[in-house]
Scaffold this motif. Structure first.
Motif: not given
Length: 472
Positions: A192-199
């Motif tokens: 899963v590509c979880i964007q850094q610093n985004k909830p």
């Protein structure tokens, strides 16, 4: 009217633990917010928010099925960057479990009205007081990934029980920042590509064969998951607090529910969290393929093309990396059948990028047969999700190919170029870029002459993104 008292003043835009937005500070009795919807009454050091003659906004803590609720927005008396002691983070559920049993290295972050508790990935850990929450449960977590944490490929624990793997939610450093989130006892090969610093919102259901895991509205895995009764909840580390498995995140909210939580109540919680943290994104992008999609040999934490794509879109999209190394087109097709489609409540556009064929050719399969498998895969995708936009990617040069295999690769690409419009919405022809034509070019190809460098994956991302943008 039901009054909800809050000690001290909160800035406009902050959230009360009940989920209500503070709209005024220090107003006297009888003062309405500018839009007339909220009424503020003062009592000494605190005040209440009241909804024009009705009860306050929905609060997860009002549900009997919610057994433990930590909301960073409920923390008071701590400055931005200050230490969060155990006494400061208090359970807001009807169980009234009180303050944390212990807290080590926790930092308060104001985040412009979206408060969070930060864990450093090395020593930070929080442990709840004694609880008793059975194995069948549902866990909601809103968190921000802060980057590389821990060491190697170890999974990094967001929460766990009182001991190791009693119902853990963790993510692996398989591609450093953006990694697979999995249910304890399950098996999640996807990324899963979880964007850094985004909830991001995790919604994990531990319920035996009916277990499931969603991240930002997309189902990562559905299947069987085992868990043990929570006697305590460990946050930021595994239950045994094993070094190297701590995680570098910010936790904004954690809600742990038992099996009495109903489906409508779960929807209430998700709606509350999605609205509060602005989690709805307009695009869901699925990247399915082999190791070239996975990002093998990428060095930078966001080196693979799906992760670079997520970084480029920011909060405008949610990118899922479903690349699995070594897979053929037929195997990619079989994998895609196990992934649930997007939840329309959270996304307005779904795009499927399919990139495969190199492993088929390497295995001796002809270009024609490989293309037939591609057609089947895309037709299956279309049948599963008729409104989804489909993008096919051509087969890139590969150093170890023999002359005969290179001939089959070229034949495959010829068939893709001639026929893509019959089974896909768009074509990305990576072979047209000179930077991706010579496997010995070490600026863009890795030393194995098969995979790409970060720069090479960046070229792929730069070709894929404009095509997705064209769908609107």
């Amino acid at each position: 009217m039901n009054a909800v008292l809050a000690p001290g003043n909160k800035p406009v835009g902050a959230y009360h633990p009940c989920g209500a937005l503070y709209v005024t500070v220090g107003a006297g009795p009888g003062t309405y917010a500018p839009d007339g919807s909220w009424y503020c009454m003062s009592w000494g050091a605190g005040y209440a928010l009241l909804k024009s003659g009705v009860a306050a906004a929905f609060s997860p803590g009002s549900l009997t099925g919610v057994k433990y609720w930590l909301n960073a927005g409920s923390i008071t008396g701590v400055a931005d960057g200050g230490s969060v002691t155990a006494a400061k983070w208090v359970d807001g559920s009807l169980s009234v479990k009180g303050a944390l049993a212990s807290a080590t290295g926790l930092i308060y972050r104001a985040n412009g009205g979206q408060p969070a508790v930060e864990f450093d990935g090395t020593a930070s850990v929080a442990v709840s007081p004694t609880v008793s929450i059975a194995a069948n449960r549902r866990v909601f977590v809103v968190f921000k990934s802060l980057g590389v944490n821990g060491s190697g490929l170890n999974p990094h624990y967001i929460i766990d029980g009182a001991a190791l793997n009693q119902g853990a939610i963790n993510y692996s450093n398989s591609d450093i920042e953006y990694a697979g989130i999995g249910l304890d006892g399950g098996s999640v090969a996807q990324t899963v590509c979880i964007q850094q610093n985004k909830p991001s919102l995790i919604d994990a259901v531990f319920n035996g064969a009916s277990s499931s895991l969603q991240v930002d509205g997309q189902t990562v895995q559905a299947g069987t998951s085992t868990a043990s009764t929570y006697t305590a909840i460990t946050i930021g580390a595994p239950g045994n607090q094993l070094a190297g498995y701590f995680t570098n995140i910010q936790v904004l909210e954690l809600i742990v529910c038992d099996s009495t939580l109903t489906a409508p109540q779960a929807t209430q919680i998700r709606t509350y969290l999605n609205s509060k943290y602005s989690l709805v994104t307009p695009k869901a992008i699925w990247c399915l393929g082999d190791s070239l999609t996975y990002g093998t040999n990428a060095v930078n934490p966001i080196g693979g093309y799906p992760s670079q794509l997520q970084a480029a879109y920011g909060m405008a999209a949610s990118v899922l990396n479903y690349g699995v190394a070594g897979t053929t087109v037929a195997q990619i097709d079989a994998n895609s059948a196990t992934y649930n489609d997007l939840d329309p409540k959270y996304f307005t556009r779904s795009v499927y990028v399919g990139w495969g064929g190199t492993n088929d050719i390497q295995a001796g399969t002809s270009g024609a047969t490989t293309h037939a498998s591609l057609v089947t895969m895309f037709n299956n995708r279309r049948a599963a999700m008729p409104t989804e936009k489909l993008v096919v990617v051509t087969c890139m040069a590969r150093g170890p190919f023999t002359g005969a295999q290179e001939t089959e690769r070229l034949a495959l690409n010829t068939l893709i170029r001639a026929n893509w419009a019959t089974y896909a919405n768009a074509l990305v022809d990576v072979t047209t870029d000179a930077r991706l034509q010579t496997p010995t070019n070490t600026t863009y190809f890795a030393g194995d002459t098969i995979h790409l460098t970060d720069a090479g994956y960046g070229v792929v991302m730069g070709m894929v993104k404009p095509v997705i943008d064209g769908f609107g």
